[in-house]
Design a protein around this motif. Structure first.
Motif, PDB file in Angstrom:
ATOM      1  N   GLY A 193       0.817  -1.221   0.000  1.00  0.00           N
ATOM      2  CA  GLY A 193       0.000   0.000   0.000  1.00  0.00           C
ATOM      3  C   GLY A 193       0.843   1.260   0.000  1.00  0.00           C
ATOM      4  N   ASP A 194       1.907   1.267   0.808  1.00  0.00           N
ATOM      5  CA  ASP A 194       2.815   2.416   0.837  1.00  0.00           C
ATOM      6  C   ASP A 194       3.412   2.661  -0.546  1.00  0.00           C
ATOM      7  N   MET A 195       3.856   1.587  -1.158  1.00  0.00           N
ATOM      8  CA  MET A 195       4.519   1.710  -2.453  1.00  0.00           C
ATOM      9  C   MET A 195       3.520   2.055  -3.558  1.00  0.00           C
ATOM     10  N   ARG A 196       2.281   1.563  -3.438  1.00  0.00           N
ATOM     11  CA  ARG A 196       1.257   1.884  -4.434  1.00  0.00           C
ATOM     12  C   ARG A 196       1.060   3.390  -4.517  1.00  0.00           C
ATOM     13  N   GLU A 197       1.041   4.053  -3.373  1.00  0.00           N
ATOM     14  CA  GLU A 197       0.874   5.511  -3.370  1.00  0.00           C
ATOM     15  C   GLU A 197       2.005   6.197  -4.135  1.00  0.00           C
ATOM     16  N   GLN A 198       3.219   5.749  -3.888  1.00  0.00           N
ATOM     17  CA  GLN A 198       4.384   6.321  -4.571  1.00  0.00           C
ATOM     18  C   GLN A 198       4.298   6.063  -6.082  1.00  0.00           C
ATOM     19  N   LEU A 238       2.423  -0.854 -10.583  1.00  0.00           N
ATOM     20  CA  LEU A 238       0.997  -0.818 -10.249  1.00  0.00           C
ATOM     21  C   LEU A 238       0.308  -2.104 -10.683  1.00  0.00           C
ATOM     22  N   ALA A 239       0.707  -2.663 -11.816  1.00  0.00           N
ATOM     23  CA  ALA A 239       0.143  -3.941 -12.262  1.00  0.00           C
ATOM     24  C   ALA A 239       0.519  -5.059 -11.288  1.00  0.00           C
ATOM     25  N   ALA A 240       1.744  -5.034 -10.769  1.00  0.00           N
ATOM     26  CA  ALA A 240       2.161  -6.038  -9.778  1.00  0.00           C
ATOM     27  C   ALA A 240       1.341  -5.895  -8.499  1.00  0.00           C
ATOM     28  N   TYR A 241       1.034  -4.655  -8.115  1.00  0.00           N
ATOM     29  CA  TYR A 241       0.196  -4.412  -6.938  1.00  0.00           C
ATOM     30  C   TYR A 241      -1.190  -5.013  -7.151  1.00  0.00           C
ATOM     31  N   VAL A 242      -1.791  -4.741  -8.301  1.00  0.00           N
ATOM     32  CA  VAL A 242      -3.125  -5.265  -8.606  1.00  0.00           C
ATOM     33  C   VAL A 242      -3.109  -6.799  -8.597  1.00  0.00           C
ATOM     34  N   ALA A 243      -2.072  -7.390  -9.178  1.00  0.00           N
ATOM     35  CA  ALA A 243      -1.955  -8.852  -9.189  1.00  0.00           C
ATOM     36  C   ALA A 243      -1.843  -9.397  -7.772  1.00  0.00           C
ATOM     37  N   ILE A 245      -3.074  -8.026  -5.000  1.00  0.00           N
ATOM     38  CA  ILE A 245      -4.404  -7.904  -4.374  1.00  0.00           C
ATOM     39  C   ILE A 245      -5.362  -8.942  -4.951  1.00  0.00           C
ATOM     40  N   ASP A 246      -5.338  -9.107  -6.271  1.00  0.00           N
ATOM     41  CA  ASP A 246      -6.225 -10.087  -6.925  1.00  0.00           C
ATOM     42  C   ASP A 246      -5.929 -11.514  -6.469  1.00  0.00           C
ATOM     43  N   ALA A 247      -4.699 -11.776  -6.067  1.00  0.00           N
ATOM     44  CA  ALA A 247      -4.316 -13.114  -5.592  1.00  0.00           C
ATOM     45  C   ALA A 247      -4.650 -13.311  -4.114  1.00  0.00           C
ATOM     46  N   GLY A 248      -5.336 -12.335  -3.522  1.00  0.00           N
ATOM     47  CA  GLY A 248      -5.735 -12.461  -2.119  1.00  0.00           C
ATOM     48  C   GLY A 248      -4.808 -11.753  -1.150  1.00  0.00           C
ATOM     49  N   GLY A 249      -3.844 -11.014  -1.663  1.00  0.00           N
ATOM     50  CA  GLY A 249      -2.922 -10.286  -0.802  1.00  0.00           C
ATOM     51  C   GLY A 249      -3.555  -9.033  -0.223  1.00  0.00           C
ATOM     52  N   SER A 250      -2.879  -8.464   0.735  1.00  0.00           N
ATOM     53  CA  SER A 250      -3.353  -7.256   1.405  1.00  0.00           C
ATOM     54  C   SER A 250      -2.419  -6.091   1.101  1.00  0.00           C
ATOM     55  N   PRO A 251      -2.943  -4.865   1.089  1.00  0.00           N
ATOM     56  CA  PRO A 251      -2.073  -3.702   0.939  1.00  0.00           C
ATOM     57  C   PRO A 251      -1.066  -3.582   2.092  1.00  0.00           C
ATOM     58  N   ASP A 252      -1.383  -4.218   3.214  1.00  0.00           N
ATOM     59  CA  ASP A 252      -0.488  -4.170   4.374  1.00  0.00           C
ATOM     60  C   ASP A 252       0.669  -5.161   4.283  1.00  0.00           C
TER      61      ASP A 252
END
Length: 136
Positions: free
Chosen positions: A85-90, A111-116, A118-125
Motif C-alpha cells: 500500500g505504501d509503495m502503491r501511493e508512490q 501498479l500492475a504487480a500491486y493489482v496482481a 491484491i487479486d491473488a488475495g494479498g493485502s495492501p499491508d
C-alpha cells in the motif's frame, strides 16, 4: 564471531543510536566514529553472516533475514520495509507525473504487480520482501 552474537552486538548499537537520538543528543565526531568503528569491526568479524545494515534503523540484516531494497537500492529490514500500500501511493504519484518514459513504464508495471498481488488475495499491508544474501 557467530551470527547470533553479531546480531546482538549490531542490535545493541542500533538501540544505542536510537536512545541517543531520543534524548536529543547531537552526534559529535568521536561518538559517531566509535559507533561506526564497532559496527564495522563486528561486521568484519562476523564474516558472511551480515548481509546489510538497515538504512533507517541501523539494525542488522543477517543472511536469510527478510528484507527489501528501496528504489535507491538502500537496504531495509523487515520492520522498516514499505508495504504494498505504501509503495502503491508512490507508484501512483510517479505515474501521474513521470520524469521519463522509462519511469512511466516502471510505475505502470509496479501498479500492475500491486493489482496482481491484491487479486491473488494479498493485502495492501503485506510487504514485498526478499531473503537477504551475502553482502558483496
Amino acid at each position: 564471531m557467530d551470527a547470533a552474537e553479531a546480531r546482538a552486538r549490531l542490535s545493541a548499537l542500533s538501540d544505542l543510536e536510537t536512545k541517543l537520538s531520543e534524548l536529543g543528543l547531537h552526534w559529535n565526531g568521536v561518538v559517531r566514529e566509535a559507533i561506526d568503528d564497532v559496527r564495522n569491526r563486528t561486521i568484519a568479524d562476523a564474516g558472511d553472516a551480515v548481509a546489510h545494515i538497515c538504512m533507517p534503523c541501523c539494525g542488522p540484516i543477517m543472511v536469510g533475514d527478510k528484507m527489501q531494497f528501496t528504489t535507491d537500492a538502500e537496504p531495509l529490514c523487515e520492520a522498516c520495509a514499505f508495504s504494498w500500500g505504501d509503495m502503491r501511493e508512490q507508484w501512483a504519484q510517479t505515474a501521474q507525473a513521470p520524469a521519463s518514459e522509462e519511469e512511466a513504464a516502471e510505475a505502470a508495471a509496479s501498479l500492475a504487480a500491486y493489482v496482481a498481488h491484491i487479486d491473488a488475495g494479498g493485502s495492501p499491508d503485506d510487504k514485498p520482501l526478499i531473503l537477504a544474501e551475502v553482502m558483496r
